[in-house]
Write an enzyme that holds these catalytic residues in place. Structure first.
Site, PDB file in Angstrom:
ATOM      1  N   HIS A  82      27.330  49.680  56.963  1.00  0.00           N
ATOM      2  CA  HIS A  82      27.358  50.839  56.074  1.00  0.00           C
ATOM      3  C   HIS A  82      26.063  50.908  55.290  1.00  0.00           C
ATOM      4  O   HIS A  82      25.543  49.898  54.837  1.00  0.00           O
ATOM      5  CB  HIS A  82      28.545  50.765  55.110  1.00  0.00           C
ATOM      6  CG  HIS A  82      28.858  52.087  54.482  1.00  0.00           C
ATOM      7  ND1 HIS A  82      29.620  53.051  55.120  1.00  0.00           N
ATOM      8  CD2 HIS A  82      28.490  52.630  53.300  1.00  0.00           C
ATOM      9  CE1 HIS A  82      29.710  54.117  54.338  1.00  0.00           C
ATOM     10  NE2 HIS A  82      29.028  53.892  53.222  1.00  0.00           N
ATOM     11  N   ASP A 161      38.957  57.457  47.983  1.00  0.00           N
ATOM     12  CA  ASP A 161      37.508  57.597  48.135  1.00  0.00           C
ATOM     13  C   ASP A 161      37.141  58.950  48.725  1.00  0.00           C
ATOM     14  O   ASP A 161      36.122  59.538  48.357  1.00  0.00           O
ATOM     15  CB  ASP A 161      36.921  56.474  49.004  1.00  0.00           C
ATOM     16  CG  ASP A 161      35.404  56.568  49.043  1.00  0.00           C
ATOM     17  OD1 ASP A 161      34.795  56.594  47.950  1.00  0.00           O
ATOM     18  OD2 ASP A 161      34.823  56.676  50.123  1.00  0.00           O
ATOM     19  N   ARG A 168      32.114  63.167  43.237  1.00  0.00           N
ATOM     20  CA  ARG A 168      30.883  62.550  42.705  1.00  0.00           C
ATOM     21  C   ARG A 168      29.652  63.264  43.230  1.00  0.00           C
ATOM     22  O   ARG A 168      28.641  63.381  42.540  1.00  0.00           O
ATOM     23  CB  ARG A 168      30.844  61.059  43.075  1.00  0.00           C
ATOM     24  CG  ARG A 168      31.837  60.234  42.287  1.00  0.00           C
ATOM     25  CD  ARG A 168      31.968  58.829  42.852  1.00  0.00           C
ATOM     26  NE  ARG A 168      30.699  58.164  42.965  1.00  0.00           N
ATOM     27  CZ  ARG A 168      30.312  57.439  44.035  1.00  0.00           C
ATOM     28  NH1 ARG A 168      31.107  57.280  45.074  1.00  0.00           N
ATOM     29  NH2 ARG A 168      29.139  56.869  44.059  1.00  0.00           N
ATOM     30  N   SER A 183      33.365  52.463  46.282  1.00  0.00           N
ATOM     31  CA  SER A 183      33.516  53.498  47.311  1.00  0.00           C
ATOM     32  C   SER A 183      33.306  52.888  48.697  1.00  0.00           C
ATOM     33  O   SER A 183      34.136  53.045  49.603  1.00  0.00           O
ATOM     34  CB  SER A 183      32.487  54.616  47.050  1.00  0.00           C
ATOM     35  OG  SER A 183      32.265  55.390  48.199  1.00  0.00           O
ATOM     36  N   LYS A 187      36.670  51.674  51.524  1.00  0.00           N
ATOM     37  CA  LYS A 187      36.933  52.245  52.856  1.00  0.00           C
ATOM     38  C   LYS A 187      36.605  51.262  53.966  1.00  0.00           C
ATOM     39  O   LYS A 187      37.265  51.236  55.006  1.00  0.00           O
ATOM     40  CB  LYS A 187      36.265  53.599  53.060  1.00  0.00           C
ATOM     41  CG  LYS A 187      34.784  53.653  52.912  1.00  0.00           C
ATOM     42  CD  LYS A 187      34.293  55.090  53.164  1.00  0.00           C
ATOM     43  CE  LYS A 187      32.847  55.254  52.785  1.00  0.00           C
ATOM     44  NZ  LYS A 187      32.657  55.650  51.387  1.00  0.00           N
TER      45      LYS A 187
HETATM   46  N1  URA Z   1      27.999  55.612  50.421  1.00  0.00           N
HETATM   47  C1  URA Z   1      29.315  55.604  50.151  1.00  0.00           C
HETATM   48  O1  URA Z   1      30.155  55.474  51.046  1.00  0.00           O
HETATM   49  N2  URA Z   1      29.701  55.754  48.873  1.00  0.00           N
HETATM   50  C2  URA Z   1      28.829  55.888  47.875  1.00  0.00           C
HETATM   51  O2  URA Z   1      29.261  56.001  46.761  1.00  0.00           O
HETATM   52  C3  URA Z   1      27.455  55.901  48.161  1.00  0.00           C
HETATM   53  C4  URA Z   1      27.047  55.760  49.457  1.00  0.00           C
END
Ligand code: URA
Length: 435
Positions: A82, A161, A168, A183, A187
């Site tokens: 990620h 999320d 956000r 966040s 996930k």
């Molecule tokens: N990527 C995400 O999944 N969440 C964030 O808050 C920022 C980048």
């Protein structure tokens, strides 16, 4: 505590009780707490932060807001990657098939564009027919049978999320370490992984502008992962200019496919190789980074990485012919080359957040939760940092459909680029590795 009291307590710098955090997030997910109260709480967190206990409760509440997927019927170590978000960051689109082609099962939940950054979901949805709202049983089957499934945030997995991310995005509460860490980790931990590679971006196009902040974010996420018994490796990578030359959804898909043919820009290729190699080591397919890189080079050279991408596209309802024939991807009606260099010299600085915001203004990203993006539009960077330019030569090609935002886009891009008589010193692409 009532929502009002909780917001006020955080605003005033008090510590919130874990059960109050849990109740607030549960109530927000179910619609009892409205967006405006969650926005206010996020802004209070932005200014006041969360301590380790509050953060643990926040991340757990987000994780438990939906199903925690069990992928134990898929053999092997399931590994995902990620990114904390960047501009031109199409790494996931090439990394997922690369890792899967080397035998690492990749379950991946991706996000939409966030703030000035692009999102893997928006990029992949530019492939005609591609579906990312895959139900959990099908997601499980595809990870098992195809070796990879890329889905968007759903009502089933980490729904808190999904809602919060969109909120956000439009309330200037993205670039906040506890909110980003919870966040991402909520996930990722819900999707069924055994291990995770994090790409923590640093620089003018990242949410973390300074290495110290990126390091803190990486450590925060590694800590949340460790508490949940998952192995997490993080690379801090440079985001002081867009990655590769393409910025914009369909344009980035083309560049990602080119990477799988071994023909992409060097910076994008290197960051993808470095992150995917970490996945192969975590996934126990390679004993060392050097061995992993050799395997990746092989699946690029023998075509199996591109074949894996086509298999993934087909399995998720997309048109695999678009991977061979780019004219099947959305195409902008017109292009214009902009930002002429003022004199002979070099590109010295690209304010990457400004490039990302210019892409949003063009329609490649969202200005409101419900904005419709245009998958065809975006930029080709004709010149990147350190590259020579002649006076009058344009440095960016704009691909557009609607001419209305063009003047604003040009002005934003012109402000983003700086030129000078000498090339700037080069920077490492991978700044640091943490685990
Ligand atoms: N990527 C995400 O999944 N969440 C964030 O808050 C920022 C980048």
């Amino acid at each position: 505590m009532r929502p009002y009291e909780l917001i006020k307590a955080k605003r005033d710098g008090q510590r919130l009780a874990p059960e109050d955090i849990r109740a607030f997030i549960e109530a927000y997910t179910s619609g009892q707490v409205p967006d405006y109260q969650m926005s206010a709480l996020c802004m209070a967190v932005f200014f006041r932060g969360l301590d380790a206990v509050e953060l643990g409760a926040w991340a757990q509440a987000m994780l438990r807001s939906g199903e925690v997927v069990d992928l134990s019927d898929t053999p092997g170590v399931k590994v995902d990657k990620h990114s904390t978000g960047g501009v031109g960051d199409k790494v996931s689109v090439s990394l997922a098939p690369l890792a899967a082609a080397c035998g690492v099962p990749v379950p991946m939940i991706s996000g939409r564009g966030l703030g000035h950054t692009g999102g893997t979901v928006d990029k992949l949805l530019s492939i005609p027919g591609f579906r990312m709202d895959v139900p959990v049983p099908e997601y499980r089957r595809l990870v098992r049978e195809v070796g990879c499934c890329l889905i968007s945030q759903t009502e089933a997995i980490a729904p808190a999320d999904k809602k919060l991310y969109a909120l956000r995005d439009v309330t200037a509460t993205v670039d906040c370490i506890p909110l980003i860490a919870s966040s991402i980790m909520s996930k990722k931990l819900a999707e069924g992984i055994d291990a995770l590679v994090l790409d923590v971006k640093v620089g003018s196009g990242a949410f973390m502008k300074k290495v110290e902040d990126a390091r803190t974010l990486a450590r925060t996420m590694i800590g949340i992962g460790a508490e949940m018994g998952r192995k997490v490796t993080a690379l801090l990578t440079d985001m002081n200019q867009p990655l590769g030359r393409a910025v914009g959804n369909a344009l980035e898909i083309v560049e990602a496919v080119e990477m799988l043919h071994g023909r992409a820009p060097a910076d994008y290729t290197e960051v993808t190789m470095a992150l995917t190699a970490e996945m192969l080591v975590l996934g126990r397919k390679a004993a060392s980074i050097a061995e992993a890189r050799g395997m990746l080079e092989k699946v690029i050279a023998d075509g199996s990485a591109v074949r894996k991408l086509k298999e993934i596209v087909q399995a998720q309802g997309g048109d695999p012919r678009a991977i061979d024939d780019y004219s099947r991807l959305p195409q902008a009606r017109a292009t214009v080359d902009v930002v002429p260099a003022p004199r002979d010299g070099f590109v010295t600085v690209i304010d990457t957040e400004a490039v990302g915001l210019a892409a949003v203004a063009l329609g490649a990203g969202r200005q409101r939760v419900d904005s419709i993006i245009d998958p065809a539009v975006g930029f080709t960077l004709l010149r990147k940092e350190g590259e020579p330019v002649k006076a009058g030569e344009p440095v960016v090609r704009v691909h557009y459909n609607d001419p209305a935002p063009l003047e604003e886009v040009k002005a934003r891009l012109a402000r983003a680029y700086q030129f000078g008589p000498q090339a700037p010193a080069s920077r490492p692409l991978v700044i640091e590795r943490l685990e």
